[in-house]
Scaffold this motif. Structure first.
Motif, mmCIF file in Angstrom:
data_model
loop_
_atom_site.group_PDB
_atom_site.id
_atom_site.type_symbol
_atom_site.label_atom_id
_atom_site.label_comp_id
_atom_site.label_asym_id
_atom_site.label_seq_id
_atom_site.Cartn_x
_atom_site.Cartn_y
_atom_site.Cartn_z
ATOM 1 N N ARG A 241 0.829 3.020 0.958
ATOM 2 C CA ARG A 241 1.853 2.737 1.477
ATOM 3 C C ARG A 241 1.584 4.266 2.434
ATOM 4 O O ARG A 241 2.150 4.348 3.796
ATOM 5 C CB ARG A 241 3.509 2.662 0.926
ATOM 6 N N LEU A 242 2.003 5.650 1.731
ATOM 7 C CA LEU A 242 2.098 6.608 2.976
ATOM 8 C C LEU A 242 0.672 6.778 3.836
ATOM 9 O O LEU A 242 1.382 7.345 4.936
ATOM 10 C CB LEU A 242 2.203 7.900 1.674
ATOM 11 N N ASN A 243 -0.192 6.274 2.922
ATOM 12 C CA ASN A 243 -1.032 6.420 4.232
ATOM 13 C C ASN A 243 -1.169 5.525 5.342
ATOM 14 O O ASN A 243 -0.932 6.208 6.530
ATOM 15 C CB ASN A 243 -2.432 6.507 3.493
ATOM 16 N N GLY B 134 -4.725 12.649 8.050
ATOM 17 C CA GLY B 134 -5.280 12.060 8.791
ATOM 18 C C GLY B 134 -6.421 12.762 8.713
ATOM 19 O O GLY B 134 -8.001 11.511 8.678
ATOM 20 N N LYS B 135 -7.605 13.252 7.413
ATOM 21 C CA LYS B 135 -8.929 13.913 7.557
ATOM 22 C C LYS B 135 -9.091 12.862 6.460
ATOM 23 O O LYS B 135 -10.288 12.164 6.852
ATOM 24 C CB LYS B 135 -9.285 15.242 7.085
ATOM 25 N N LYS B 136 -8.406 12.154 6.208
ATOM 26 C CA LYS B 136 -8.870 11.084 4.658
ATOM 27 C C LYS B 136 -8.868 9.268 5.123
ATOM 28 O O LYS B 136 -9.803 8.745 5.264
ATOM 29 C CB LYS B 136 -7.681 11.151 3.584
ATOM 30 N N LEU C 208 -0.436 7.007 9.076
ATOM 31 C CA LEU C 208 -0.454 5.983 10.103
ATOM 32 C C LEU C 208 -0.318 6.127 11.268
ATOM 33 O O LEU C 208 -0.280 5.442 12.471
ATOM 34 C CB LEU C 208 -1.923 4.995 9.544
ATOM 35 N N ALA C 209 0.785 4.269 10.676
ATOM 36 C CA ALA C 209 1.542 4.050 11.973
ATOM 37 C C ALA C 209 2.044 4.984 12.694
ATOM 38 O O ALA C 209 2.613 4.743 14.074
ATOM 39 C CB ALA C 209 2.265 2.820 11.153
ATOM 40 N N ASP D 60 -3.037 16.935 15.623
ATOM 41 C CA ASP D 60 -2.405 17.884 14.229
ATOM 42 C C ASP D 60 -2.499 16.219 13.255
ATOM 43 O O ASP D 60 -2.780 16.559 12.362
ATOM 44 C CB ASP D 60 -0.605 17.426 14.948
ATOM 45 N N PHE D 61 -2.120 15.109 14.001
ATOM 46 C CA PHE D 61 -2.529 13.462 13.123
ATOM 47 C C PHE D 61 -4.359 14.150 12.916
ATOM 48 O O PHE D 61 -4.789 14.012 10.857
ATOM 49 C CB PHE D 61 -2.496 12.716 14.251
ATOM 50 N N PHE D 62 -5.198 14.319 13.374
ATOM 51 C CA PHE D 62 -6.417 14.774 12.820
ATOM 52 C C PHE D 62 -6.409 15.407 12.200
ATOM 53 O O PHE D 62 -8.398 15.990 11.503
ATOM 54 C CB PHE D 62 -7.663 13.955 13.321
ATOM 55 N N THR D 63 -6.282 16.709 12.273
ATOM 56 C CA THR D 63 -6.206 17.976 10.607
ATOM 57 C C THR D 63 -5.262 17.729 10.087
ATOM 58 O O THR D 63 -5.429 19.052 9.724
ATOM 59 C CB THR D 63 -5.886 19.233 11.730
ATOM 60 N N SER D 64 -4.883 16.936 9.354
ATOM 61 C CA SER D 64 -3.755 16.805 8.557
ATOM 62 C C SER D 64 -4.666 16.297 7.592
ATOM 63 O O SER D 64 -5.238 15.585 7.328
ATOM 64 C CB SER D 64 -2.372 15.496 8.322
ATOM 65 N N SER D 65 -3.768 16.968 6.217
ATOM 66 C CA SER D 65 -4.721 16.040 4.718
ATOM 67 C C SER D 65 -5.342 14.268 5.152
ATOM 68 O O SER D 65 -6.351 13.838 4.713
ATOM 69 C CB SER D 65 -3.914 16.635 3.565
#
Lengths: 252, 238
Positions: free
Chosen positions: A240-242, B12-14, A246-247, B5-10
């Motif tokens: 849910r956090l993911n 975002g990487k996942k 993302l949103a 920032d999105f793609f370098t966060s943990s």
């Protein structure tokens, strides 16, 4: 269960402060009652050490009712010991038998530096909460509790996530020292309720950013956190956090 | 929030790991499908096939413009998945400087879910060997024998496979490579969906079952390929 007493060998981590390298010390305890809690057994040991003029073992504890999240021992390779969905303070000595050897270590994670012996600094969790684990409430008259309709399933899921006591067992168990089960629980708890809606997007972005700053690892969904959580916080909170992240990340 | 920032966060990487992982899974479906054409030569189907279906399918993959373009995307996906994987592995390993005396081990997690870095490295090593065996030869050298079907000339990949898989050591390496892939997929399939935020209770069981089913079927088919050649279940019969 019938009462019995036992003698135990304890191998406990001793570390003077965060700079000290630390080492294991071995202690013998006698006449431990099966009715005692694990922490009471440590109280007995500490009284013994004080009588002998030695340094007692520092360990965290507060409510001793399994609800505050303060106790934090890594016992025989498992946070909070061998029992499922249980905190160290609620672990009782009937889990052991006479002659057992028990190894006790502090939570291990760079984000949780050891302060002394078994006490670790978990203020990283506080800073994550400060980054977004709150809601804004207007002052004035209290709103009627039933004024906001809440979906029953969501209320239940939110309540289950809110059961997290922030003890850090998830971090201690995770091979990556990831705090995502904790953050997932805190984000889910508020994201599922209308009260949490105004800060919903900033909350997840800020809490994850703070989590990364604190030096926790990334989640690889091994499930070790869920297995040791004393409050049985579900791994689905991480998913849910993911989704929330993302949103929010795509929009803001 | 900035994209960087999105793609370098943990998280975002996942997300990138999950997305590239799913993309590579979709490639595996194509790869196993094309390669399974070799089984047309099995005696229960058409022993006179002699690799015709396999060669034509391989030729289609190698000559179709869209697929050749997707090949670049595929390599980009593979590189991204590998680099990001190692970046995450390094960060995760670095987040606990002092380890435990007593390890938690399998109490609460499966060994392969904790060994994705190792399994990924084994797959990478296998991939290098595998590409050298077939892809490099097909694209960059003229060492492959030509074969003609209805006037269209193409590489005889089937014959090349018969040569390569006659070496027992190669067969063992391929089987081990596929087993590494199986365990990587057993965790990666469902974990990828989690990383991209799929969490609906209704689909969890379905995704888990689909993950294990996919893993078993794809791996078994891949493993059967070198074995089928080695034991002469497929080959030239005329």
């Amino acid at each position: 269960m019938e009462h019995y007493t036992m003698s135990l060998t304890l191998k406990v981590w001793k570390q003077q402060n965060s700079q000290d390298k630390g080492r294991f010390e071995t202690y013998q305890v006698k006449d431990i009652s099966s009715e005692m809690s694990f922490l009471e057994m440590f109280d007995v040991l500490n009284e013994q050490l004080i009588r002998e003029g030695k340094d007692p073992i520092a360990f965290d504890h507060d409510c001793r009712e399994g609800i505050c999240g303060t106790c934090s021992m890594y016992i025989d390779g498992r946070p909070h010991g061998p029992w499922h969905a249980n905190t160290t303070c609620q672990l009782h000595m009937r889990a052991y038998k006479d002659g057992d050897t028990i190894v006790v270590e502090p939570w291990r994670a760079n984000a949780f530096p050891v302060i002394k012996d078994l006490v670790v600094d978990r203020s990283a969790f506080d800073r994550i909460i400060q980054a977004g684990g709150y809601i804004s409430v207007n002052t004035g008259n209290a709103v009627d509790a039933n004024a906001l309709p809440v979906d029953k399933d969501k209320a239940d899921a939110s309540f289950a996530a809110a059961a997290c006591i922030g003890c850090g067992a998830c971090v201690a168990a995770c091979k990556n020292s990831s705090a995502l089960l904790f953050v997932g629980a805190k984000v889910s708890h508020l994201a599922l309720l209308p009260q949490g809606d105004p800060e919903r997007k900033n909350r997840v972005l800020n809490m994850v950013a703070q989590m990364d700053r604190e030096g926790f690892g990334a989640c690889t969904a091994t499930g070790a956190c869920e297995a040791v959580c004393p409050k049985e916080i579900s791994l689905s909170n991480i998913s849910r956090l993911n989704k929330e992240y993302l949103a929010a990340g795509l929009e803001k | 929030m900035k994209w960087s920032d999105f793609f370098t966060s943990s998280v975002g990487k996942k997300f990138v790991m999950g997305l590239t992982g799913l993309f590579l899974i979709s490639f595996l479906i194509i790869h196993v499908g094309v390669n399974a054409c070799m089984f047309a030569d099995l005696s229960i189907f058409n022993p006179a096939d002699d690799g015709t279906m396999f060669n034509i399918a391989a030729h289609f993959m190698g000559s179709m413009v869209v697929i050749r373009l997707l090949e670049y995307v595929l390599f980009l996906g593979i590189i991204l998945h590998i680099v990001q994987g190692y970046v995450l592995e390094a960060k995760n390993r670095g987040s606990r400087s002092v380890g435990y005396d007593v390890k938690m081990g399998n109490r609460g997690s499966k060994w392969y879910s904790r060994s994705m870095g190792l399994l990924g490295t084994l797959i990478l090593l296998f991939l290098v060997i595998h590409l050298a065996h077939f892809w490099v030869k097909a694209r960059f050298t003229e060492s492959l024998e030509p074969v003609s079907y209805r006037g269209v000339e193409m590489h005889n990949m089937f014959k090349e496979m018969l040569i390569v898989f006659k070496e027992p050591l190669v067969v063992v390496i391929y089987v081990l490579g596929c087993i590494s892939l199986a365990y990587h997929l057993a965790h990666g399939f469902q974990s990828a969906f989690r990383s991209i935020g799929v969490h609906n209770k209704k689909y969890n069981l379905m995704l888990t079952s689909l993950g294990y089913g996919f893993t078993i079927i794809v791996t078994l088919l891949f493993i059967l390929m070198p074995i089928a050649v080695y034991f002469d279940w497929v080959g030239y019969h005329n």
